[in-house]
Structures are given as structure tokens and as C-alpha cells.
Write a protein that holds these residues in place. Structure first.
Motif, mmCIF file in Angstrom:
data_model
loop_
_atom_site.group_PDB
_atom_site.id
_atom_site.type_symbol
_atom_site.label_atom_id
_atom_site.label_comp_id
_atom_site.label_asym_id
_atom_site.label_seq_id
_atom_site.Cartn_x
_atom_site.Cartn_y
_atom_site.Cartn_z
ATOM 1 N N ILE A 55 6.030 13.386 66.833
ATOM 2 C CA ILE A 55 6.909 12.240 66.536
ATOM 3 C C ILE A 55 6.218 11.302 65.542
ATOM 4 C CG2 ILE A 55 7.828 10.101 67.554
ATOM 5 C CD1 ILE A 55 8.696 11.832 69.986
ATOM 6 N N LEU A 56 4.915 11.070 65.742
ATOM 7 C CA LEU A 56 4.166 10.223 64.807
ATOM 8 C C LEU A 56 4.137 10.848 63.407
ATOM 9 C CD1 LEU A 56 1.129 9.145 67.039
ATOM 10 C CD2 LEU A 56 3.001 7.679 66.268
ATOM 11 N N ALA A 57 4.043 12.188 63.371
ATOM 12 C CA ALA A 57 3.978 12.892 62.080
ATOM 13 C C ALA A 57 5.349 12.983 61.416
ATOM 14 C CB ALA A 57 3.405 14.290 62.290
ATOM 15 N N GLY A 58 6.407 12.893 62.225
ATOM 16 C CA GLY A 58 7.755 12.982 61.663
ATOM 17 C C GLY A 58 8.399 14.350 61.819
ATOM 18 N N PHE A 59 7.769 15.271 62.568
ATOM 19 C CA PHE A 59 8.352 16.604 62.784
ATOM 20 C C PHE A 59 9.304 16.623 63.974
ATOM 21 C CE2 PHE A 59 4.014 17.878 61.001
ATOM 22 C CZ PHE A 59 4.488 17.828 59.703
ATOM 23 N N GLU A 60 9.254 15.586 64.780
ATOM 24 C CA GLU A 60 10.193 15.425 65.904
ATOM 25 C C GLU A 60 10.739 14.015 65.827
ATOM 26 O OE1 GLU A 60 11.211 17.398 68.251
ATOM 27 O OE2 GLU A 60 9.790 19.071 68.114
ATOM 28 N N HIS A 61 11.929 13.828 66.386
ATOM 29 C CA HIS A 61 12.492 12.479 66.451
ATOM 30 C C HIS A 61 12.774 12.164 67.919
ATOM 31 C CE1 HIS A 61 13.897 9.239 63.864
ATOM 32 N NE2 HIS A 61 14.747 8.960 64.831
ATOM 33 N N PRO A 62 12.387 10.973 68.387
ATOM 34 C CA PRO A 62 12.649 10.665 69.804
ATOM 35 C C PRO A 62 14.145 10.458 70.063
ATOM 36 C CG PRO A 62 11.716 8.741 68.700
ATOM 37 C CD PRO A 62 11.713 9.854 67.698
ATOM 38 N N THR A 68 6.450 1.806 65.344
ATOM 39 C CA THR A 68 6.187 1.062 64.109
ATOM 40 C C THR A 68 4.741 1.278 63.681
ATOM 41 O OG1 THR A 68 5.552 -0.951 65.314
ATOM 42 C CG2 THR A 68 7.863 -0.760 64.670
ATOM 43 N N LEU A 69 4.531 1.229 62.360
ATOM 44 C CA LEU A 69 3.182 1.284 61.795
ATOM 45 C C LEU A 69 3.044 0.049 60.915
ATOM 46 C CD1 LEU A 69 1.284 4.363 60.569
ATOM 47 C CD2 LEU A 69 1.265 2.335 59.159
ATOM 48 N N ASP A 70 2.042 -0.779 61.220
ATOM 49 C CA ASP A 70 1.888 -2.063 60.515
ATOM 50 C C ASP A 70 3.161 -2.898 60.618
ATOM 51 O OD1 ASP A 70 -0.719 -2.055 59.635
ATOM 52 O OD2 ASP A 70 -0.269 -0.904 57.829
ATOM 53 N N GLY A 71 3.858 -2.788 61.751
ATOM 54 C CA GLY A 71 5.058 -3.602 61.968
ATOM 55 C C GLY A 71 6.322 -3.046 61.342
ATOM 56 N N ALA A 72 6.220 -1.981 60.518
ATOM 57 C CA ALA A 72 7.413 -1.414 59.875
ATOM 58 C C ALA A 72 7.867 -0.161 60.640
ATOM 59 C CB ALA A 72 7.101 -1.056 58.427
ATOM 60 N N ASP A 73 9.181 0.080 60.642
ATOM 61 C CA ASP A 73 9.757 1.211 61.379
ATOM 62 C C ASP A 73 9.263 2.532 60.790
ATOM 63 O OD1 ASP A 73 11.281 3.018 62.748
ATOM 64 O OD2 ASP A 73 13.214 2.393 61.908
ATOM 65 N N LEU A 74 8.484 3.276 61.567
ATOM 66 C CA LEU A 74 7.940 4.546 61.077
ATOM 67 C C LEU A 74 8.984 5.656 61.162
ATOM 68 C CD1 LEU A 74 5.242 5.812 60.022
ATOM 69 C CD2 LEU A 74 4.777 6.505 62.369
ATOM 70 N N PRO A 78 10.627 9.503 56.019
ATOM 71 C CA PRO A 78 10.497 10.964 56.115
ATOM 72 C C PRO A 78 9.027 11.380 56.194
ATOM 73 C CG PRO A 78 11.250 10.320 53.908
ATOM 74 C CD PRO A 78 11.242 9.077 54.752
ATOM 75 N N PRO A 79 8.745 12.543 56.826
ATOM 76 C CA PRO A 79 7.356 12.952 57.078
ATOM 77 C C PRO A 79 6.445 12.874 55.855
ATOM 78 C CG PRO A 79 8.864 14.530 58.071
ATOM 79 C CD PRO A 79 9.718 13.520 57.361
ATOM 80 N N HIS A 80 6.916 13.376 54.689
ATOM 81 C CA HIS A 80 6.021 13.455 53.523
ATOM 82 C C HIS A 80 5.751 12.087 52.907
ATOM 83 C CE1 HIS A 80 10.102 13.721 51.923
ATOM 84 N NE2 HIS A 80 9.630 13.221 50.782
ATOM 85 N N ARG A 81 6.503 11.059 53.327
ATOM 86 C CA ARG A 81 6.278 9.718 52.796
ATOM 87 C C ARG A 81 5.446 8.846 53.750
ATOM 88 N NH1 ARG A 81 7.774 9.918 48.108
ATOM 89 N NH2 ARG A 81 9.851 10.408 47.352
ATOM 90 N N ARG A 82 5.154 9.359 54.927
ATOM 91 C CA ARG A 82 4.398 8.554 55.905
ATOM 92 C C ARG A 82 2.912 8.534 55.543
ATOM 93 N NH1 ARG A 82 7.056 9.903 61.887
ATOM 94 N NH2 ARG A 82 9.207 9.593 61.201
ATOM 95 N N LEU A 162 -4.757 9.504 61.032
ATOM 96 C CA LEU A 162 -4.998 10.947 61.019
ATOM 97 C C LEU A 162 -4.764 11.486 62.422
ATOM 98 C CD1 LEU A 162 -5.892 13.549 59.656
ATOM 99 C CD2 LEU A 162 -8.256 12.935 60.101
ATOM 100 N N LEU A 163 -3.855 12.458 62.512
ATOM 101 C CA LEU A 163 -3.503 13.050 63.805
ATOM 102 C C LEU A 163 -4.184 14.415 63.907
ATOM 103 C CD1 LEU A 163 0.337 12.362 63.511
ATOM 104 C CD2 LEU A 163 -1.401 10.863 64.511
ATOM 105 N N LEU A 164 -4.862 14.654 65.012
ATOM 106 C CA LEU A 164 -5.590 15.914 65.192
ATOM 107 C C LEU A 164 -5.099 16.594 66.459
ATOM 108 C CD1 LEU A 164 -8.169 13.518 64.537
ATOM 109 C CD2 LEU A 164 -8.794 15.633 63.433
ATOM 110 N N ASP A 165 -4.550 17.804 66.307
ATOM 111 C CA ASP A 165 -3.998 18.515 67.452
ATOM 112 C C ASP A 165 -4.999 19.558 67.932
ATOM 113 O OD1 ASP A 165 -2.417 19.595 69.373
ATOM 114 O OD2 ASP A 165 -0.941 20.473 68.025
#
Length: 352
Positions: A55-62, A68-74, A78-82, A162-165
Motif C-alpha cells: 500500500i505504501l508503494a502503491g501496488f495495493e489500495h486500501p 500521508t507522506l509529509d502531510g500530503a495524501d500518498l 501513482p506508484p512511479h511518482r511516489r 525505502l521499503l524492504l520486503d
């Protein structure tokens, strides 16, 4: 540790839920992740930690909730713009490209000037200690080196997050221990906020500034490693993090009364006298051969080098009591011994 004061959040996750058919992968999850923090999502398989990462990466939607990231709606981005990068456990390097080309790939796609790409790739190769291997192909590298390339490729883009799975699951134990140190050093050096998903509690404890323990899609506890270990919030956490002796009984004014065993030492309880509670005492807090305490028979002795784990059968308890002692044990199989601990060395958890 993060330089930032505790009140500041980089990522704010509020009441996030996600269902897949009958499975509630995430159930009202709320978390605050601070800038520059090494944050771990820890839990057994199927607890929802990877879904949250996606969800943080943008591959899933809740289905509901906000991120939010820095107060803005994440979630609206879209994933490639995050400003977020996800590193998979497979590393997914391009086999036909050299190390430096693998690392430069994302920057080339952003059409950055060649000189800037070269500088950034050289700097990051230096950071991860691969300068001499820039021209090699992935198949010429060890597992640990491939891991470093994947990391370099992720941090060269300078994401905020940075997300690490399960980043180290493909490595053998020795390399894994080295890479844990490396990851921690890197994270401090590059100052990017890391969120790592792992089911390995030792990994989470050794890497993270704070850990969120998840079970069945819910957050059980969020804490720094030491309080998480010493003051588990519930039975799941007490049982999941490290080895623990868990004994259920009735709260009395003097301790925890366990049928057929006696009254066991525990701290004063917030639970009402007469209520059921579970005592948790860590094996390293259990003393063997004490004057008082419970009498038991040694049923197992396991030597780990620096420490020995001794399992003691006590009549009336449904599982052996574990004690960890420094060095080699002075008791052997079948020996009678006493086991004891002090009230402050135990934790009392409400409910059975």
C-alpha cells in the motif's frame, strides 16, 4: 536513532483496512513513522505486513483509511511518482547489465544529465563498498554483493522512504549477520527512512529503532526493541518476541496463585485480585539452584556456546520452565533443581 523529535511524522497511516475475499489482511491499522527512522513491521506469515508495504508503494489500495507522506495524501499519487522505493527479496537485477548500469537504470529513465548520473552512481557504489565491482554482471557476484547492488539501486534515487520486503531472507546466516550491520550503517549514512518487513524477530530487534508487531491484520504493539522485549503489551507479543515462560493463574495480594503449584512471584498487578492473568518471565531471568522457588527435574540441556538453555519440569505446570544460564550448565539431565525469579523480573499480562 532518529535525530528528529518524537512528535514529527514522515508517514502517517490512519485506520487502514484491506480485505481479500474472506481474509481481513489489514484491520484498522494506524502507525506513525518518523523521518530518518529504521522502522520494522514484524509478524508471522499472513499478518498483513507485506500488504501494508505494498500500500505504501502503491501496488495495493486500501479499502478504507488514509496514508500521508509529509502531510500530503500518498494514496492519490501513482506508484512511479511516489518518493518511495520498494526493494524485493529477489533483488530482481537485470542479468545482462553491469553493476553500474543496474544502479544507473532508474536515473536514466528519469532522463537526468549523464554527468549527474555518473557522479551519483560512483558515490553510491562507494557507500555500499562495491567500487571495484562496477563492471561485473550480477551472476559474477555473491549473494551479499547482489544485495548491495539492489540497495544501491534503491538509494541512488534518493527516495524519502525505502521499503524492504524480507531483504535478507535469501542470504545464509553469516552473510545475513554482516548485511544487518551493513544495512544499519547505510541507513544512518544516507539518512533515508527505512521500513523493513520481516518475520525474523532477531533481525527486527537488531536493526530497528522501533518495531510494530502485527498479528492477523492488527497492530499489537509499537515500541523500541528493549521495551517491546521487557514489557510486552499482550500475550501474543510476549510469546512471539523471544522465548518466554508463560504461566496462567489467579491474581492474589501476594503473587500469582497457580493450582497445584503455589503462589509465584510477580509485580503488583493492575488487574483486580481474583482475576485471571498470565505471568511472563524470560529464561535469562530464571535462576537455577536458588534456595527458594519451585522444585523441578531437568529434562533438557542445550548448549549454545556462550549460553545454555535448561528446561525444567515442574509438577503442575503444563510446559517445562526454561532457564538460560551463562556458559555451560552445572546441572545435568534428570537432576533435581530449584527454579526461582524475583517479582520485578516478571511481567503480568491481563487475561488468560
Amino acid at each position: 536513532m532518529s535525530e528528529h523529535h518524537a512528535g514529527e511524522s514522515l508517514v502517517s497511516i490512519k485506520s487502514v483496512s484491506r480485505r481479500f475475499g474472506d481474509v481481513q489482511a489489514l484491520d484498522q491499522v494506524s502507525l506513525e513513522i518518523r523521518p530518518g527512522e529504521f522502522f520494522a513491521l514484524l509478524g508471522p506469515s499472513g499478518c498483513g505486513k507485506t500488504t501494508l508495504l505494498r500500500i505504501l508503494a502503491g501496488f495495493e489500495h486500501p479499502d478504507s483509511g488514509s496514508v500521508t507522506l509529509d502531510g500530503a495524501d500518498l494514496l492519490a499519487v501513482p506508484p512511479h511518482r511516489r518518493p518511495v522505493n520498494l526493494m524485493f527479496q529477489s533483488y530482481a537485477l537485470f542479468p545482462h547489465m553491469s553493476v553500474e548500469k543496474n544502479i544507473a537504470y532508474g536515473l536514466e529513465r528519469e532522463r537526468l544529465p549523464r554527468g549527474e548520473i555518473r557522479e551519483r552512481v560512483e558515490a553510491v557504489l562507494d557507500t555500499v563498498g562495491l567500487t571495484g565491482l562496477a563492471r561485473r554482471r550480477p551472476h559474477q557476484l555473491s549473494g551479499g554483493q547482489r544485495q548491495r547492488v539492489a540497495l544501491a539501486r534503491a538509494i541512488v534515487k534518493r527516495p524519502r522512504l525505502l521499503l524492504l520486503d524480507e531483504p535478507l531472507s535469501a542470504l545464509d546466516k553469516k552473510v545475513r549477520a554482516e548485511m544487518q550491520l551493513e544495512l544499519k550503517r547505510l541507513q544512518h549514512e544516507v539518512g533515508i527512512t527505512f521500513v523493513v518487513v520481516t518475520h525474523d524477530q532477531e533481525e527486527a530487534m537488531s536493526l530497528a529503532d522501533r518495531i510494530a508487531v502485527l498479528s492477523e491484520g492488527r497492530v499489537r504493539q509499537v515500541d523500541a526493541p528493549v521495551p517491546l522485549y521487557e514489557r510486552p503489551a499482550d500475550l501474543f507479543v510476549a510469546d512471539f518476541i523471544g522465548a518466554n515462560n508463560l504461566i496462567t493463574g489467579l491474581v492474589t495480594a501476594d503473587g500469582l496463585r497457580v493450582p497445584d503449584v503455589g503462589v509465584l512471584p510477580c509485580p503488583a498487578s493492575p488487574t483486580a485480585v481474583g482475576a485471571t492473568a498470565t505471568l511472563a518471565v524470560r529464561p535469562e531471568r530464571v535462576r537455577l539452584g536458588a534456595d527458594g522457588g519451585l522444585v523441578g527435574v531437568v529434562r533438557d540441556v542445550t548448549f549454545f556456546g556462550g549460553t545454555t538453555r535448561v528446561a525444567v519440569d515442574v509438577t503442575g505446570l503444563d510446559r517445562p520452565l526454561l532457564a538460560t544460564v551463562a556458559g555451560a550448565a552445572t546441572v545435568g539431565l534428570g537432576d533435581k533443581t530449584r527454579v526461582d525469579w524475583t517479582d520485578v523480573d516478571a511481567v503480568l499480562i491481563d487475561g488468560a
